[in-house]
Design an enzyme around this catalytic site. Structure first.
Site: not given
Ligand code: NAD
Ligand code: GLY
Length: 366
Positions: A143, A252, A237, A245, A265, A248, A241, A185, A121, A227
């Site tokens: 998130k 998306h 949100e 987006n 992305h 987005h 918040r 971003e 939990r 942020k």
């Molecule tokens: P990712 O986590 O897939 O990383 C991209 C690639 O880079 C992967 O292959 C990873 O292995 C590699 N990598 C990571 N760090 C590295 C480094 N330092 N050196 C070499 N390679 C490295 O992608 P991302 O763009 O970081 O994140 C995308 C995800 O984030 C999506 O799932 C999206 O939905 C999510 N997201 C979440 C929020 C939130 O608020 N929670 C906001 C935006 C995006």
């Molecule tokens: N990436 C959008 C949010 O965190 O609300």
């Protein structure tokens, strides 16, 4: 080292930004008075590069740390991997005061955060983001979640970390295309909140593209502060918040209709933000010169600003937009910019304006 506080009362936390911070992660965790046991969740690529620094640093600080690496990539952000992580937590005998460290990009951060939010939990959680996108966006704000076959991020929670540690040295090993994608971003924060940041990006994009530490740490600090401030005002949100987006809704949808294979992305939301800028010119008074500045800054970051769609693809895109989580009663609401640094949210936009914004760039008005 730079420090940004996310001011959420008892659930508030620090974001630390600097060089070579990963080996000291254990010492920071000691100050947070966590229990002895820790599980580092990473992906295979990041674990190979940085796993031992983190695990050794935790051990030196007196923690009993294990590491679990999921496959790299979006596909791994699944309930199946959540289950595997729960089993790993149980095997490593994590307790209520133990903690999980997310070491990786947004995929790892979202998944590990969801595991932390739900195992026993809810146990302590630390973000150690290693991509630019994760350092400026996904590691901050709480998130967490995973994808379902039916769509992205459909299962999740709001669950704040206890600490975010951004070691900017890790950005040096990122692939060029992934790094640029993260810049989309950063540019977004300038458009939605901070004209001065936008001006700095215009002036310093070449240094950012070279990943120079000085500019990088300042820009990450400012992005996290924006942020954090937005999340302070609207953690779950209910309203404000939504400005995060910007671009987005279209972005998306573009990712969805290309089966998440064609665009990263950041590339999709660069196109989405340009379309939103054109929509803003039509409906919110954004000046033509601001639209030009936005296009130029995306181009200087090597990001796409246009998409050419067939009639069928345009229909698919509009349908995909209607499936967005942020749509209510079938009405798509947009974030529109009045000028660089100032946006409004909840703007209803007729479909014909969306079509025009998507096609104006290459002269095909509908
Ligand atoms: P990712 O986590 O897939 O990383 C991209 C690639 O880079 C992967 O292959 C990873 O292995 C590699 N990598 C990571 N760090 C590295 C480094 N330092 N050196 C070499 N390679 C490295 O992608 P991302 O763009 O970081 O994140 C995308 C995800 O984030 C999506 O799932 C999206 O939905 C999510 N997201 C979440 C929020 C939130 O608020 N929670 C906001 C935006 C995006
Ligand atoms: N990436 C959008 C949010 O965190 O609300």
């Amino acid at each position: 080292m730079r420090r940004v506080r996310v001011p959420l009362g008892k659930r508030g936390y620090d974001i630390l930004i600097g060089e070579n911070l990963l080996p000291g992660l254990g010492a920071h965790c000691s100050r947070l008075r966590f229990g002895k046991r820790a599980l580092v969740i990473s992906d295979k690529t990041v674990a190979r590069l940085y796993g031992s620094q983190v695990v050794n640093g935790l051990a030196e600080a007196g923690f009993e740390a294990a590491i679990h690496a999921i496959p790299a990539g979006e596909q791994a952000k699944s309930l199946e991997n959540v289950q595997v992580c729960y089993e790993r937590c149980a095997k490593h005998r994590l307790e209520r005061n133990s903690f999980i460290v997310a070491l990786g990009g947004g995929v790892v951060g979202d998944l590990a955060g969801f595991v932390a939010a739900t195992y026993l939990r809810g146990i302590n959680f630390v973000q150690a983001p290693t991509t630019l996108l994760a350092q400026v966006d996904s590691s901050v704000g709480g998130k967490v979640g995973v994808n379902l076959p039916a769509g992205k991020n459909l299962v999740g929670a709001f669950y704040q970390p206890k600490l975010v540690l951004c070691d900017i040295v890790t950005l040096k090993t990122m692939e060029e295309r992934e790094y640029r994608s993260g810049l989309a971003e950063v540019i977004k924060y300038g458009i939605i909140y901070d004209a001065k940041l936008f001006g700095r990006l215009e002036k310093s994009m070449d240094r950012l593209m070279r990943r120079e530490e000085g500019i990088l740490s300042r820009v990450i600090e400012r992005s996290c502060a924006i942020k954090g401030e937005v999340v302070r005002q609207d953690e779950t949100e209910g309203g404000l918040r939504a400005i995060l987006n910007f671009g987005h809704t279209i972005g998306h949808a573009l990712e969805a209709i290309s089966q998440y294979g064609k665009y990263l992305h950041g590339e999709a939301i660069a196109i989405g933000q340009m379309a939103a800028a054109r929509l803003s010119q039509m409906r919110a008074g954004l000046s033509a010169s601001d639209v030009r500045r936005i296009k130029t800054v995306f181009e200087s970051a090597g990001l796409p600003t246009e998409v050419v769609l067939s009639g069928g693809e345009t229909r698919d895109l509009l349908n995909a937009m209607k499936l967005d989580k942020k749509v209510s009663n079938g009405i798509i609401k947009f974030v529109l910019a009045e000028k660089i640094g100032k946006v409004k949210f909840g703007c209803e936009v007729p479909e014909k304006s969306v079509l025009a914004a998507l096609t104006t760039a290459h002269g095909r008005h509908s």
